[in-house]
Motif scaffolding. Sequence first.
Motif, mmCIF file in Angstrom:
data_model
loop_
_atom_site.group_PDB
_atom_site.id
_atom_site.type_symbol
_atom_site.label_atom_id
_atom_site.label_comp_id
_atom_site.label_asym_id
_atom_site.label_seq_id
_atom_site.Cartn_x
_atom_site.Cartn_y
_atom_site.Cartn_z
ATOM 1 N N THR A 153 0.850 -1.190 0.000
ATOM 2 C CA THR A 153 0.000 0.000 0.000
ATOM 3 C C THR A 153 0.892 1.248 0.000
ATOM 4 N N ALA A 187 -7.646 -3.884 -0.392
ATOM 5 C CA ALA A 187 -6.801 -4.502 -1.428
ATOM 6 C C ALA A 187 -7.608 -5.474 -2.284
ATOM 7 N N GLN A 243 5.771 2.537 -1.428
ATOM 8 C CA GLN A 243 4.974 1.317 -1.367
ATOM 9 C C GLN A 243 5.524 0.439 -0.240
ATOM 10 N N GLU A 260 -6.441 -2.214 5.409
ATOM 11 C CA GLU A 260 -5.736 -2.347 4.123
ATOM 12 C C GLU A 260 -6.155 -3.634 3.418
#
Length: 292
Positions: A177, A207, A183, A203
């Motif tokens: 992320t 995703a 990242q 997250e």
Amino acid sequence: MNILTFDIEEWFIEKEFSGNRGEKYAEYQAYLDKILNLLEQTSTKATFFCVGKMATLFPDVVKNIAANGHEIGCHSNVHTWLNKMTEKEALEDTRIAVDSLEQLIGKKMLSYRAPAFSIGEDNKWTFEVLAECGIERDASIFPATRDFGGFSSFGHKEPVMITYNGTQIKEFPICTTGLLGKQVAFSGGGYFRFFPLWFVENEMKKAPYSMCYFHIGDLLPETSGVMSKEGYEEYFKEKGTLLNRYKRYFKSNFGKKNAWNKLEKLIKTQQFLSLEQANATIDWSRCPQKLL
Ligand SMILES: [Zn+2]
């Protein structure tokens, strides 16, 4: 879709590099038992990537995992990083590992994870090596920069069909992320220990898919000491300066106190699949294709 994976090498590392201490084997076994019980309680199947040496030196550990119905995958033979091997060495290492594991559990090895996610731009030939050894699915790509390797130009954080030199492999990369312009991973290893659980779960929800990955060493509450210079250099194959050894010590131990409780909560609240189960649910003809 959430995939749950464990990398199993601690027993072998203890035997080869850390003093062959009985109490450490007992500790690893206790944590493996806790993991297997939790998975049984929650009717969850996972993939356990084992080093080939586990099959020859600690066969009962691997057999016990397989007997619980989990997928056994290959995690190299002696946990040497692929980017520190020649193609010939990597082929030999993978072949020995795959043979040892297959002979032990009587099933074909179809899933692979490289030690320390060591497949990158410079050793894409690894995919040919894996295919030659009968591997069909790989979970070794870390699509961001990291200390040792990483494949930051890979450009995918969801299952993707890789073609390299005419060889095809189904790739399940680590998901990342964006954080402060970089990242970063969040669903395993030191990243899982570092981030609060609410952040990880949030997250995972956002995703397209999540690949969770743990070593038993990530979950132990007790910290291991700073490695000796000789031990560090033999294992990491780089200079064992005090700075390098302390950096590694910090990274290996941060957030350990809470790690088991976090993992237990995560597994109890989220649905997970093994790589084998996930593979069966994916329509690969509709997945992104990646020509390397
Ligand atoms: Zn490993």
